[in-house]
Design a protein around this motif. Structure first.
Motif, PDB file in Angstrom:
ATOM      1  N   VAL A  48     129.633  46.829  34.823  1.00 42.19           N
ATOM      2  CA  VAL A  48     130.544  45.855  35.414  1.00 42.19           C
ATOM      3  C   VAL A  48     131.387  45.206  34.326  1.00 42.19           C
ATOM      4  O   VAL A  48     130.908  44.965  33.213  1.00 42.19           O
ATOM      5  N   LEU A  49     132.660  44.931  34.679  1.00 40.41           N
ATOM      6  CA  LEU A  49     133.564  44.326  33.705  1.00 40.41           C
ATOM      7  C   LEU A  49     134.651  43.533  34.394  1.00 40.41           C
ATOM      8  O   LEU A  49     135.340  44.031  35.286  1.00 40.41           O
ATOM      9  N   GLY A  50     134.793  42.318  33.974  1.00 41.65           N
ATOM     10  CA  GLY A  50     135.896  41.456  34.354  1.00 41.65           C
ATOM     11  C   GLY A  50     136.018  40.405  33.266  1.00 41.65           C
ATOM     12  O   GLY A  50     135.055  40.124  32.555  1.00 41.65           O
ATOM     13  N   ALA A  51     137.189  39.822  33.138  1.00 43.21           N
ATOM     14  CA  ALA A  51     137.391  38.788  32.128  1.00 43.21           C
ATOM     15  C   ALA A  51     137.288  37.411  32.779  1.00 43.21           C
ATOM     16  O   ALA A  51     137.562  37.247  33.967  1.00 43.21           O
ATOM     17  N   GLY A  52     136.874  36.433  32.011  1.00 43.98           N
ATOM     18  CA  GLY A  52     136.841  35.061  32.499  1.00 43.98           C
ATOM     19  C   GLY A  52     135.965  34.888  33.724  1.00 43.98           C
ATOM     20  O   GLY A  52     134.862  35.427  33.817  1.00 43.98           O
ATOM     21  N   SER A  76     136.409  36.007  36.734  1.00 45.14           N
ATOM     22  CA  SER A  76     136.197  37.264  37.462  1.00 45.14           C
ATOM     23  C   SER A  76     134.980  37.992  36.901  1.00 45.14           C
ATOM     24  O   SER A  76     134.178  38.560  37.638  1.00 45.14           O
ATOM     25  N   GLY A  77     134.851  37.978  35.577  1.00 47.73           N
ATOM     26  CA  GLY A  77     133.699  38.601  34.936  1.00 47.73           C
ATOM     27  C   GLY A  77     132.403  37.889  35.280  1.00 47.73           C
ATOM     28  O   GLY A  77     131.373  38.528  35.494  1.00 47.73           O
ATOM     29  N   LEU A  78     132.458  36.558  35.360  1.00 49.18           N
ATOM     30  CA  LEU A  78     131.259  35.813  35.758  1.00 49.18           C
ATOM     31  C   LEU A  78     130.846  36.175  37.177  1.00 49.18           C
ATOM     32  O   LEU A  78     129.660  36.342  37.465  1.00 49.18           O
ATOM     33  N   ALA A  79     131.806  36.316  38.072  1.00 51.27           N
ATOM     34  CA  ALA A  79     131.499  36.691  39.456  1.00 51.27           C
ATOM     35  C   ALA A  79     130.849  38.073  39.500  1.00 51.27           C
ATOM     36  O   ALA A  79     129.887  38.291  40.246  1.00 51.27           O
ATOM     37  N   LEU A  80     131.361  39.009  38.708  1.00 49.09           N
ATOM     38  CA  LEU A  80     130.767  40.352  38.689  1.00 49.09           C
ATOM     39  C   LEU A  80     129.382  40.358  38.051  1.00 49.09           C
ATOM     40  O   LEU A  80     128.547  41.203  38.395  1.00 49.09           O
ATOM     41  N   ARG A  81     129.120  39.449  37.142  1.00 47.68           N
ATOM     42  CA  ARG A  81     127.773  39.352  36.576  1.00 47.68           C
ATOM     43  C   ARG A  81     126.755  39.017  37.669  1.00 47.68           C
ATOM     44  O   ARG A  81     125.618  39.489  37.634  1.00 47.68           O
ATOM     45  N   MET A  82     127.168  38.221  38.639  1.00 48.67           N
ATOM     46  CA  MET A  82     126.265  37.926  39.760  1.00 48.67           C
ATOM     47  C   MET A  82     125.974  39.204  40.537  1.00 48.67           C
ATOM     48  O   MET A  82     124.834  39.452  40.944  1.00 48.67           O
ATOM     49  N   VAL A 123     126.294  45.123  31.814  1.00 48.43           N
ATOM     50  CA  VAL A 123     127.472  44.280  31.722  1.00 48.43           C
ATOM     51  C   VAL A 123     128.210  44.684  30.450  1.00 48.43           C
ATOM     52  O   VAL A 123     127.650  44.584  29.350  1.00 48.43           O
ATOM     53  N   VAL A 124     129.429  45.155  30.611  1.00 48.18           N
ATOM     54  CA  VAL A 124     130.217  45.602  29.472  1.00 48.18           C
ATOM     55  C   VAL A 124     130.397  44.431  28.500  1.00 48.18           C
ATOM     56  O   VAL A 124     130.724  43.321  28.902  1.00 48.18           O
ATOM     57  N   GLY A 125     130.160  44.700  27.239  1.00 48.24           N
ATOM     58  CA  GLY A 125     130.278  43.680  26.203  1.00 48.24           C
ATOM     59  C   GLY A 125     128.940  43.164  25.716  1.00 48.24           C
ATOM     60  O   GLY A 125     128.853  42.610  24.625  1.00 48.24           O
ATOM     61  N   ASP A 126     127.882  43.308  26.534  1.00 43.14           N
ATOM     62  CA  ASP A 126     126.554  42.930  26.053  1.00 43.14           C
ATOM     63  C   ASP A 126     126.148  43.906  24.945  1.00 43.14           C
ATOM     64  O   ASP A 126     126.498  45.087  24.979  1.00 43.14           O
TER      65      ASP A 126
END
Length: 192
Positions: free
Chosen positions: A49-53, A55-61, A75-78
């Protein structure tokens, strides 16, 4: 300076109504996109999953819920995120569909044969063009300050919709899996 007197109850109702209206529009017009996204998640070897800001927090859920379902989710970036490969799915969210890091990741995913599912407000965007499935959210993107698409600030309506669409995707997958809530519970974090 904004001088109107704030009324949190009124605002809560306006935001709730606006979110419900956006979700109803998606439900009424995008059954194929929702179904295709569910199938792509279910068929993926791993989901990234990947989104910025926000949007990214919502996708983390959404990532957390998919993990509770027993899927392999990253989660992309971890720092522990592996390389994406063919057979994997990149699930993205970008209101504008032009967020640089998200478009670059989708380009990489496409180059290795991974599938891409996107939530966006922009059907004619680089991210949408790279994607196998696109769920279009009728909301303002973060740069739209006209108030025409949403009474809320920036991309708030989009981000709320991303969180709720993620919950709906999870819920459908959960019901199809036949697992009970008790089956999912042991996958919840226990190092808290």
């Amino acid at each position: 300076m904004h001088t109107a007197i704030s009324d949190p109850v009124r605002d809560l109702r306006r935001i709730g109504a606006e979110t419900a209206q956006a979700l109803e529009a998606i439900a009424a017009t995008q059954n194929d996109a929702l179904a295709a996204t569910i199938e792509a998640i279910g068929a993926a070897r791993r989901v990234f999953v990947l989104g910025a800001g926000r949007s990214g927090l919502a996708l983390r859920m959404t990532a957390m819920r998919l993990m509770h379902l027993g899927l392999h989710v990253h989660v992309v970036g971890d720092t522990t995120t592996p390389a994406i490969e063919a057979g994997d799915l990149l699930l993205t969210a970008s209101g504008s569909g032009t967020t640089g890091a998200v478009v670059r990741a989708a380009t990489t995913a496409r180059s290795v044969g991974a599938r891409i599912a996107t939530l966006t407000t922009a059907t004619s965007s680089p991210l949408a063009e790279l994607s196998d499935t696109v769920i279009v959210v009728p909301a303002a993107d973060k740069l739209d300050r006209s108030g025409a698409a949403s009474v809320q600030y920036a991309g708030s309506l989009f981000e709320q919709a991303v969180a709720l669409i993620g919950d709906a995707l999870f819920h459908t997958l959960w019901q199809r899996s036949g697992q009970s809530a008790d089956d999912l519970w042991p996958r919840h974090a226990n190092l808290e």
